[in-house]
Design a protein around this motif. Structure first.
Motif, short mmCIF file in Angstrom:
data_model
loop_
_atom_site.label_atom_id
_atom_site.label_comp_id
_atom_site.label_asym_id
_atom_site.label_seq_id
_atom_site.Cartn_x
_atom_site.Cartn_y
_atom_site.Cartn_z
N PRO A 233 0.81 -1.23 0.00
CA PRO A 233 0.00 0.00 0.00
C PRO A 233 0.84 1.26 0.00
O PRO A 233 0.48 2.25 -0.65
CB PRO A 233 -0.83 -0.14 1.29
N VAL A 234 1.96 1.25 0.72
CA VAL A 234 2.82 2.43 0.76
C VAL A 234 3.44 2.68 -0.61
O VAL A 234 3.54 3.83 -1.07
CB VAL A 234 3.90 2.26 1.84
N LEU A 235 3.88 1.63 -1.29
CA LEU A 235 4.45 1.80 -2.63
C LEU A 235 3.42 2.36 -3.58
O LEU A 235 3.73 3.22 -4.42
CB LEU A 235 4.96 0.45 -3.15
N THR A 236 2.18 1.90 -3.47
CA THR A 236 1.12 2.40 -4.36
C THR A 236 0.88 3.89 -4.13
O THR A 236 0.80 4.67 -5.09
CB THR A 236 -0.17 1.62 -4.11
N VAL A 237 0.77 4.30 -2.87
CA VAL A 237 0.54 5.71 -2.57
C VAL A 237 1.75 6.55 -2.96
O VAL A 237 1.61 7.68 -3.45
CB VAL A 237 0.21 5.88 -1.08
N LEU A 238 2.96 6.01 -2.77
CA LEU A 238 4.16 6.74 -3.16
C LEU A 238 4.18 7.01 -4.66
O LEU A 238 4.56 8.10 -5.11
CB LEU A 238 5.40 5.96 -2.74
N GLY A 239 3.76 6.02 -5.44
CA GLY A 239 3.69 6.23 -6.89
C GLY A 239 2.71 7.31 -7.26
O GLY A 239 2.94 8.11 -8.18
N LEU A 240 1.59 7.39 -6.53
CA LEU A 240 0.59 8.42 -6.81
C LEU A 240 1.03 9.81 -6.37
O LEU A 240 0.60 10.81 -6.93
CB LEU A 240 -0.74 8.05 -6.14
N THR A 241 1.88 9.87 -5.33
CA THR A 241 2.31 11.17 -4.82
C THR A 241 3.54 11.71 -5.54
O THR A 241 3.97 12.84 -5.24
CB THR A 241 2.63 11.07 -3.32
N ILE A 242 4.10 10.94 -6.46
CA ILE A 242 5.27 11.43 -7.20
C ILE A 242 4.91 12.68 -7.99
O ILE A 242 5.69 13.64 -8.08
CB ILE A 242 5.83 10.33 -8.12
N GLY A 243 3.71 12.68 -8.60
CA GLY A 243 3.29 13.88 -9.32
C GLY A 243 3.20 15.09 -8.41
O GLY A 243 3.58 16.20 -8.79
N GLU A 244 2.72 14.88 -7.17
CA GLU A 244 2.68 15.98 -6.21
C GLU A 244 4.08 16.43 -5.84
O GLU A 244 4.32 17.62 -5.63
CB GLU A 244 1.92 15.53 -4.97
N LEU A 245 5.02 15.50 -5.78
CA LEU A 245 6.40 15.86 -5.46
C LEU A 245 7.02 16.70 -6.57
O LEU A 245 7.73 17.67 -6.31
CB LEU A 245 7.24 14.61 -5.22
N VAL A 246 6.76 16.32 -7.82
CA VAL A 246 7.30 17.09 -8.94
C VAL A 246 6.69 18.49 -8.96
O VAL A 246 7.40 19.50 -9.11
CB VAL A 246 7.03 16.37 -10.27
N ALA A 247 5.37 18.58 -8.78
CA ALA A 247 4.73 19.89 -8.72
C ALA A 247 5.23 20.68 -7.51
O ALA A 247 5.45 21.89 -7.58
CB ALA A 247 3.21 19.73 -8.65
N GLY A 248 5.42 19.98 -6.39
CA GLY A 248 5.95 20.64 -5.21
C GLY A 248 7.36 21.15 -5.40
O GLY A 248 7.73 22.20 -4.87
N ALA A 249 8.16 20.42 -6.18
CA ALA A 249 9.52 20.87 -6.45
C ALA A 249 9.51 22.16 -7.26
O ALA A 249 10.32 23.06 -7.03
CB ALA A 249 10.30 19.78 -7.20
N VAL A 250 8.57 22.27 -8.21
CA VAL A 250 8.46 23.50 -9.00
C VAL A 250 8.11 24.68 -8.10
O VAL A 250 8.73 25.76 -8.19
CB VAL A 250 7.39 23.31 -10.10
#
Length: 324
Positions: A233-250
């Protein structure tokens, strides 16, 4: 397993193609011809010779379908076009900006995982009910904190007041650490929430009671048995939050004035540099799709139950009939 891998890979490629097509249609296929308008701007630093080359490169005198086909063919060959502001290749601009964003995003992922693991581990092992109830509320608090607001608070407290790092164009490790912390705090919320729910569900399994009767300590049960069953479950959520991380990096790079995709995106939007904007959108989509593809591929490898379920769905081979 091979069929599953090929199907997931095909789906990832289709998503990338749709993301590129949508961004191309939104940025280029509009009536005002923004490339010609931007290059004709007298304040644009691109020379007339380079402007003529860029116009010929994009083939704006051809039909929209021909332009799209040429752009897609160039993309498949690694050609992302030219900047309308500097005249440099977009590939060169991305290669200069991406390493800084990659370091920030990678460190943000590490901090988010460590913070989520620290919260859930303390909730699972502590005997203080007040502390447990307080930590259980933290994910809801973290997810409600806007990333840009948190970045401004970090700059105000740790830079302006405490002087631990320079807030403007600082390449020191301290600036990277504080920027990653500001980005990791909201991202850790869904990871902690999902991990906490998974840990609570696993503790209700019968094997936990068996381990307790055998005298296994609370830390041994949690670290060796419970956490291992909460990985997927953690891996699944981490994959979904990668987009948020990229947007957060911007957003974080813009607030902390760090060179990277964030600063490049801000300048490109301000200057209407459409090829660079499209390339940043494509990079974000590529990172998001790639991480989710990795999670999908790792599912049957990490979780033996899913692999067994897939094997059970295969039709059994017909028995051989031996003629008498």
């Amino acid at each position: 397993m091979l069929r599953y891998f090929l199907r997931r890979t095909g789906q990832a490629l289709i998503v990338l193609w749709l993301a590129y097509t949508a961004s191309y249609a939104l940025l280029y296929l509009i009536p005002l011809d923004p490339i010609s308008v931007r290059l004709a701007d007298p304040d644009n630093p691109v020379s007339p010779e380079d402007s003529a080359k860029i116009l010929a490169y994009y083939g704006l005198d051809r039909s929209a379908w021909e332009q799209y086909a040429d752009a897609l063919n160039r993309l498949l060959h690694g050609d992302l076009g030219y900047s309308l502001v500097s005249g440099e290749t977009v590939t060169h601009l991305l290669a200069s900006a991406f390493p800084s964003t990659l370091k920030l995003t990678g460190l943000g992922v590490v901090f988010a995982l460590l913070l989520a693991l620290a919260i859930v581990s303390t909730v699972a092992l502590t005997r203080w009910k007040a502390l447990r109830h307080f930590l259980e509320l933290l994910p809801s608090l973290f997810v409600s904190v806007p990333m840009f607001w948190l970045g401004l608070i970090v700059i105000q407290v740790f830079s302006f007041r405490l002087g631990l790092f320079v807030a403007v164009d600082d390449q020191a490790a301290s600036s990277l650490v504080f920027a990653a912390l500001a980005m990791a705090l909201p991202v850790s919320a869904p990871l902690a929430a999902v991990l906490m729910a998974s840990v609570q569900a696993v503790y209700k399994e019968p094997f936990v009671a068996v381990l307790k009767t055998k005298g296994v300590g609370a830390f041994g049960i949690y670290a060796r048995h419970v956490l291992r069953n909460c990985l997927m479950p953690v891996l699944t959520v981490l994959g979904l939050t990668i987009g948020e991380l990229v947007a957060g990096a911007v957003v974080t790079e813009t607030i902390f004035s760090r060179p990277g995709l964030g600063l490049l995106t801000e300048r490109s939007v301000a200057n209407q540099d459409l090829p660079v904007i499209q390339a940043v959108v494509l990079i974000a989509a590529f990172v998001f799709v790639t991480f989710n593809w990795l999670v999908d591929v790792l599912h049957p490898i990490v979780d033996p139950r899913e692999r067994a379920a897939r094997s059970a769905k295969r039709p059994a081979a017909a028995p051989k009939v031996i003629a008498s």
